[in-house]
Each structure stands twice: as C-alpha cells, then as structure tokens.
Design a protein around this motif. Sequence first.
Motif, PDB file in Angstrom:
ATOM      1  N   ILE A   8       0.844  -1.213   0.012  1.00 34.05           N
ATOM      2  CA  ILE A   8      -0.132  -0.044  -0.079  1.00 34.05           C
ATOM      3  C   ILE A   8       0.840   1.371   0.138  1.00 34.05           C
ATOM      4  O   ILE A   8       0.653   1.962  -0.646  1.00 34.05           O
ATOM      5  N   ASP A   9       1.924   1.109   0.790  1.00 32.19           N
ATOM      6  CA  ASP A   9       3.002   2.398   0.743  1.00 32.19           C
ATOM      7  C   ASP A   9       3.615   2.409  -0.342  1.00 32.19           C
ATOM      8  O   ASP A   9       3.701   3.711  -1.223  1.00 32.19           O
ATOM      9  N   ARG A  10       3.940   1.374  -1.261  1.00 29.00           N
ATOM     10  CA  ARG A  10       4.675   1.291  -2.310  1.00 29.00           C
ATOM     11  C   ARG A  10       3.575   1.961  -3.534  1.00 29.00           C
ATOM     12  O   ARG A  10       3.994   2.694  -4.426  1.00 29.00           O
ATOM     13  N   ALA A  11       2.465   1.764  -3.409  1.00 34.13           N
ATOM     14  CA  ALA A  11       1.231   2.225  -4.360  1.00 34.13           C
ATOM     15  C   ALA A  11       1.093   3.783  -4.206  1.00 34.13           C
ATOM     16  O   ALA A  11       1.117   4.486  -5.194  1.00 34.13           O
ATOM     17  N   LEU A  12       1.076   4.213  -2.762  1.00 32.83           N
ATOM     18  CA  LEU A  12       1.322   5.458  -2.789  1.00 32.83           C
ATOM     19  C   LEU A  12       2.333   6.272  -3.375  1.00 32.83           C
ATOM     20  O   LEU A  12       2.250   7.562  -3.830  1.00 32.83           O
ATOM     21  N   ALA A  13       3.568   5.645  -3.036  1.00 35.10           N
ATOM     22  CA  ALA A  13       4.658   6.433  -3.680  1.00 35.10           C
ATOM     23  C   ALA A  13       4.779   6.343  -5.085  1.00 35.10           C
ATOM     24  O   ALA A  13       5.179   7.315  -5.614  1.00 35.10           O
ATOM     25  N   SER A  14       4.348   5.211  -5.633  1.00 32.36           N
ATOM     26  CA  SER A  14       4.128   5.265  -7.232  1.00 32.36           C
ATOM     27  C   SER A  14       3.293   6.332  -7.850  1.00 32.36           C
ATOM     28  O   SER A  14       3.416   6.617  -9.019  1.00 32.36           O
ATOM     29  N   ALA A  15       2.087   6.705  -6.979  1.00 31.01           N
ATOM     30  CA  ALA A  15       1.230   7.579  -7.221  1.00 31.01           C
ATOM     31  C   ALA A  15       1.631   9.254  -7.008  1.00 31.01           C
ATOM     32  O   ALA A  15       0.831   9.952  -7.155  1.00 31.01           O
ATOM     33  N   ARG A  16       2.750   9.152  -6.520  1.00 28.56           N
ATOM     34  CA  ARG A  16       3.520  10.274  -5.931  1.00 28.56           C
ATOM     35  C   ARG A  16       2.584  11.269  -5.310  1.00 28.56           C
ATOM     36  O   ARG A  16       2.261  12.492  -5.022  1.00 28.56           O
ATOM     37  N   SER A  17       1.998  10.276  -4.114  1.00 32.68           N
ATOM     38  CA  SER A  17       0.915  10.910  -3.220  1.00 32.68           C
ATOM     39  C   SER A  17       1.524  10.462  -1.874  1.00 32.68           C
ATOM     40  O   SER A  17       0.816  10.943  -0.692  1.00 32.68           O
ATOM     41  N   GLN A  18       2.849  10.169  -1.399  1.00 33.55           N
ATOM     42  CA  GLN A  18       3.103   9.755  -0.231  1.00 33.55           C
ATOM     43  C   GLN A  18       3.223  11.226   0.693  1.00 33.55           C
ATOM     44  O   GLN A  18       3.031  10.857   1.847  1.00 33.55           O
ATOM     45  N   ASP A  19       2.986  12.119   0.044  1.00 39.91           N
ATOM     46  CA  ASP A  19       3.284  13.363   1.286  1.00 39.91           C
ATOM     47  C   ASP A  19       1.735  13.993   1.251  1.00 39.91           C
ATOM     48  O   ASP A  19       1.461  14.408   2.270  1.00 39.91           O
ATOM     49  N   ALA A  20       0.897  13.640   0.390  1.00 41.85           N
ATOM     50  CA  ALA A  20      -0.337  14.186   0.593  1.00 41.85           C
ATOM     51  C   ALA A  20      -1.466  13.292   1.183  1.00 41.85           C
ATOM     52  O   ALA A  20      -2.547  13.811   1.550  1.00 41.85           O
ATOM     53  N   VAL A  21      -1.014  11.959   1.169  1.00 44.07           N
ATOM     54  CA  VAL A  21      -1.880  10.709   1.524  1.00 44.07           C
ATOM     55  C   VAL A  21      -1.255  10.163   2.419  1.00 44.07           C
ATOM     56  O   VAL A  21      -0.147   9.543   2.273  1.00 44.07           O
ATOM     57  N   THR A  22      -1.954   9.862   3.595  1.00 46.68           N
ATOM     58  CA  THR A  22      -1.342   8.715   4.618  1.00 46.68           C
ATOM     59  C   THR A  22      -2.540   7.684   5.031  1.00 46.68           C
ATOM     60  O   THR A  22      -3.893   8.136   4.756  1.00 46.68           O
ATOM     61  N   VAL A  23      -2.281   6.544   5.411  1.00 48.73           N
ATOM     62  CA  VAL A  23      -2.957   5.470   5.602  1.00 48.73           C
ATOM     63  C   VAL A  23      -3.490   5.708   7.117  1.00 48.73           C
ATOM     64  O   VAL A  23      -2.562   5.695   8.109  1.00 48.73           O
ATOM     65  N   GLU A  24      -4.678   5.800   7.092  1.00 45.89           N
ATOM     66  CA  GLU A  24      -5.435   5.967   8.409  1.00 45.89           C
ATOM     67  C   GLU A  24      -5.670   4.548   8.981  1.00 45.89           C
ATOM     68  O   GLU A  24      -5.493   4.071  10.127  1.00 45.89           O
ATOM     69  N   GLU A  25      -6.215   3.578   8.184  1.00 46.42           N
ATOM     70  CA  GLU A  25      -6.595   2.344   8.803  1.00 46.42           C
ATOM     71  C   GLU A  25      -6.724   1.438   7.318  1.00 46.42           C
ATOM     72  O   GLU A  25      -7.382   1.767   6.351  1.00 46.42           O
TER      73      GLU A  25
END
Length: 182
Positions: A95-112
């Motif tokens: 899931i973290d890898r997906a967020l990084a690949s979408a270049r959203s790791q700074d704007a989006v965090t996993v809540e649950e």
Amino acid sequence: MTAPVAAPDAELTGRRVEELLDRLAGQGDAATVSTAEELVRVLMDFYGAGLTRVMQLVERRTGDAGPRAALLGDALVSSLLVLHDLHPEDAATRIDRALASARSQDAVTVEEFVPETGALRLLESASGGCGCGGGADRSAVEGALSCFAPEVTSVGWETRAVAPEPPLLQISRRPPTVAPAT
C-alpha cells in the motif's frame, strides 16, 4: 533495437477477463463455461509457476536488491506476483509502495486498513492555501492500489485541512527617516 512494448494495465485486464467470462456464461452452456474457467485456471497456474521461477532465480543469482527491487517496484510485475500469491511484501508495504508510485506519499497517509474486508481509509491533507494545488490525484492512487495491493477492495477518503503557515515575519533595520526639522 526494438521499441519497448507498452505493458497492459492490470486492473483493466482483470476487468476484461471478468467481462468475457460473464459474457460467455450468459451465452454458453454450462460445459463451455466450465471449460473456459478451467482454461483460465490452467493458464494462471502456468504463469504463476513461471513467476515463481523468476523470483527464485533473481533472489539466488543476484547478491544485491537491485533487480528484486526493480521487479517489486513495477506495477505490472507486482500485480502478477500478488495475483499468484508470490509477492514477498505484506499488504501494508505494498500500500505504501502504491502511494509512492502515485506520487502521493506526502499528500496521503494510511489511516486504517482492515484486511478482513479489504477496506482502506486514507487521510488526505488539503492544501494549506499556498496555491500549489495540494491534495492527491485520487484516481491515480486508486489505480496504483489496484496494481500493488489488489486486496484493497474499497477506499474511503478523509480530508484534513492543513492550517496555513503564518506569514513570514521580516526583521530588518528600520527604514531611514527624514531628519527632524530644526
């Protein structure tokens, strides 16, 4: 030298396979549908065995993480490894890898993330009014999740407003003043 072939989109391919099987089920007799489903299973087993061998060879023959990391970082390869239950990373890492690949790791965090239901709740930081756009490309995030973490079956979005930063306080010498009249 040949040009690289565009990789098919894993999410669209999965949908297309489902559509074809549904269409066949709607038109064909039970024996034909059963044969088509068995064909898909046999091909999945064959490709799964090939992917297992690829991962074993990469791990055995290379002493560094470069090739392995490249394979795991590729959306198509990653989705195939997950599909065949061969991916060495857990769901949270993917899931973290997906967020990084979408270049959203700074704007989006996993809540649950609830593995039993596949429900993922993401927290999006809203723009703080800086004019830079802020936020995430939700469709890009959801597309990346479908490739890297297909066990995510639903995505809930929450937005947290980010307070704008206070204005920059400039400290400098006092501007020159006019000399008092005598």
